[in-house]
Design an enzyme around this catalytic site. Structure first.
Site, PDB file in Angstrom:
ATOM      1  N   SER A 201       0.811  -1.219   0.000  1.00 20.59           N
ATOM      2  CA  SER A 201       0.000   0.000   0.000  1.00 20.59           C
ATOM      3  C   SER A 201       0.842   1.266   0.000  1.00 20.59           C
ATOM      4  O   SER A 201       0.317   2.346  -0.164  1.00 20.59           O
ATOM      5  CB  SER A 201      -0.961   0.001   1.181  1.00 20.59           C
TER       6      SER A 201
ATOM      7  N   LYS B  23       0.787   3.984   7.144  1.00 17.50           N
ATOM      8  CA  LYS B  23       0.050   4.841   6.199  1.00 17.50           C
ATOM      9  C   LYS B  23       0.480   6.289   6.396  1.00 17.50           C
ATOM     10  O   LYS B  23       1.111   6.633   7.402  1.00 17.50           O
ATOM     11  CB  LYS B  23      -1.469   4.773   6.480  1.00 17.50           C
TER      12      LYS B  23
END
Ligand SMILES: C[S@@+](CC[C@H](N)C(=O)[O-])C[C@H]1O[C@@H](n2cnc3c(N)ncnc32)[C@H](O)[C@@H]1O
Length: 621
Positions: free
Chosen positions: A119, A157
């Site tokens: 990601s 993230k």
């Protein structure tokens, strides 16, 4: 910051130097650690150099020396972190990594985590990497954090605070953000360690005849690619200079004679000259030859600047009735009348320069000016005319474009002139690499090249890209011949049928799959491979026995069939008398080539064609 393997390599070098008073060769390092290739050994050396543990000397095999150890710290690896779906945050201290203090700053406590998932790939964080985290409970908007959500689920993230909520943003356009009212921050990323060892291992279990090794260290994401004369003209599918240099440094040595058999605009040749290799370049596109010559011929920047300034004065004085309009088909379709007049004045002023190398060098800036002032969409490789209002409004500042390019090019040449090795030479030959090009048998120490991805019609149309420039700068006796280039390049003329004698099972399988859907496309692919096989034979002839031939190739998609060009080359080369020593896969971060096309021929149906390429390393038996 050193991984376990890097520490082992450093220890080996130190011990070896204590015993021999000189450093081990790349080959000795390769053998000691049972590495797949010398390029992997080179990778470890450059990592140790980058981290400051080895001195950067002359990039020669034994020209490394250790430096006094810097202040280092040991950081615990606390487990895995998900760069994807969050996973349970469990801390299991297993190993440690060694890092120099300079790399993470003096403040704060640190720990490291192994990354799982993809990601964060746009931030350069890949599956298998190790991230070093500075412990802290708060983070600024946009920082990459270790975030714990939903009662002990940890994820990596980018963090944003928005409308009273937290947005955890993946750095991967295919994934959605996660929104939460509460997020616990456990630290911010301060360092990424690319885990080459695990990526090399990944490839080993494939049930294929050959093994591809993913190696992110060849990506050179975010690095400057336009230094020296590399930035003086665009060209399709150019080499990343760092890739060319690394191959040259790994597989050749100073004073060697190398060759790029599809030299294009000459990236590998520029690099050869900068690191002291003599180089031949071959290409069948006249504009490529023109660019490669200009980029590799050192010119005194003072002389160049003097001529350039004189040119600017001269061009202003040229009257409309003194110019000669070029005469080629469709010139009025591709250029507005007033643009033609301005270009023709500029060309006349450049042609008046007596020194041919300076004239040619400034003609390269002119060639770019032609491209940018034409009625074409400059973001395309094929010739596509702008339309409607955009075309009506199109009023390029021809002289302004020229000045911008010429000044950028002169700055690049100043650096090249300073650093190009005076005792090396570059010879550029306009020739077909599938035929005899005059280079003597067994005379070349190393071949480094990047062939086209397929025929020009359905991949990159080098001839079409070059046509308008080539017509203006007179590289053809008759400018109308410029439209024939693509037919002469590899695969330019489709085979009449699908009968062939090429010894490649991978090719056979691909052809069968494509032919089931579209026989004509299969004939295109075959024709390309027949030409490529001839080029491999020629390359074999000119290369010295035992020496290396490196090809950077793309595995293109035709009719939804991925053609494994890297494996096909390995098979064809075996029959010719090469051994395939390595196939390394790299990402293509910013190469100018079509990333998307429509293999289904359905308008608007985009499909990824290529964002990776393979470096095939062959050795002549
Ligand atoms: C991928 S490009 C090379 C780009 C080059 N590495 C650079 O940095 O500019 C491939 C080149 O192969 C050339 N080419 C295609 N067929 C050829 C042939 N049969 N003989 C010689 N060159 C050929 C094309 O003109 C094109 O310039």
């Amino acid at each position: 910051m050193l991984t376990k393997k890097q520490t082992q390599v450093l220890d080996f070098i130190k011990k070896y130097m204590a015993e021999h008073s000189y450093a081990p060769s790349l080959d000795e390092i390769k053998r000691k650690f049972k590495l797949a290739s010398v390029s992997t050994a080179h990778y470890y050396i450059s990592k140790l150099q980058d981290a400051g543990f080895l001195n950067k000397e002359h990039n020669q095999p034994r020209a490394v020396s250790t430096v006094e150890a810097k202040q280092t710290v040991e950081i615990p690896i606390l487990g895995a972190i998900a760069a994807g779906q969050p996973i349970e945050a469990i801390e299991i201290p297993d190993e440690t990594i060694t890092i120099t203090r300079d790399e993470i700053g003096k403040q704060g406590k640190h720990y490291a985590l192994r990354v799982q998932g993809s990601s964060m790939i746009d931030e350069g964080i890949f599956d298998g990497d190790i991230v070093v985290i500075r412990k802290q409970e708060v983070a600024e908007n946009g920082q990459t954090v270790v975030a714990v959500i939903d009662d002990n689920q940890a994820t990596l993230k980018k963090l944003y605070r928005e409308n009273g909520k937290f947005r955890l943003q993946p750095a991967n356009p295919t994934l959605f953000p996660i929104y939460r009212d509460e997020v616990e921050v456990r630290g911010v990323v301060v360092k990424i360690i690319r885990n080459l060892e695990s990526q090399l291992d990944q490839g080993q279990s494939r049930d294929e005849k050959y093994v591809r090794k993913i190696d992110y260290s060849w990506d050179y994401r975010g690095e400057k690619t336009k230094s020296y004369t590399h930035g003086i003209h665009t060209y399709p599918a150019m080499f990343i200079p760092q890739v060319g240099r690394r191959l040259l440094e790994t597989y050749s040595k100073k004073g060697d004679t190398v060759c790029d058999i599809f030299c294009g605009s000459g990236t590998a040749l520029v690099e050869s000259r900068l690191i002291g290799r003599n180089a031949y370049g071959i290409d069948l596109n006249p504009l490529a030859i023109f660019l490669a010559k200009a980029k590799t011929t050192p010119i005194n920047p003072q002389k160049l600047t003097k001529e350039y300034i004189a040119l600017l004065t001269r061009v202003e004085k040229i009257k409309d009735n003194e110019i000669k309009r070029p005469d080629f088909k469709n010139i009025d379709f591709w250029f507005k009348d007033k643009v033609i007049v301005k270009l023709a004045k500029l060309k006349k002023a450049i042609r008046e320069i007596k020194d041919e190398t300076i004239q040619n060098f400034l003609m390269v800036a002119f060639s770019e000016t032609v491209r940018y002032s034409s009625n074409t969409k400059t973001g395309e490789f094929k010739l596509v005319r702008v339309k409607g209002e955009k075309l009506e409004k199109h009023d390029p500042d021809v002289l302004g474009i020229f000045r911008k390019n010429a000044e950028k090019n002169i700055a690049g040449m100043s650096d090249f002139y300073k650093d190009a090795k005076k005792d090396s030479w570059t010879k550029i030959i306009y020739s077909d690499s599938s035929r005899d090009n005059g280079i003597k048998a067994n005379s070349i120490d190393c071949i480094i090249t990047s062939p086209p991805y397929g025929d020009s019609r359905t991949t990159v149309a080098y001839g079409q890209f070059s046509r308008l420039s080539a017509q203006w700068i007179d590289v053809f006796g008759d400018p109308n011949d410029a439209s024939g280039v693509d037919n002469d390049l590899l695969g330019g003329r489709a085979s009449k049928n699908l009968t062939h004698v090429l010894s490649s099972d991978y090719l056979k399988e691909s052809l069968e799959k494509i032919a089931k859907q579209d026989e004509a496309r299969a004939r295109d692919v075959l024709s390309f491979n027949i030409g490529l096989n001839e080029c491999l034979k020629r390359a074999h002839r000119i290369l010295k026995p035992g020496k290396y031939f490196c090809l950077v190739v793309g595995n293109r998609l035709v009719k939804q069939v991925r053609i494994p060009t890297d494996f096909i080359i390995a098979e064809l080369a075996k029959k010719i008398g090469f051994t395939c020593e390595d196939i390394i896969v790299r990402n293509i971060p910013g190469k100018r080539m079509p990333i998307k096309n429509s293999p289904t021929n359905i308008v608007g149906a985009l499909e990824e064609t290529m964002n990776k390429e393979s470096i095939v390393v062959l050795r002549k038996n």
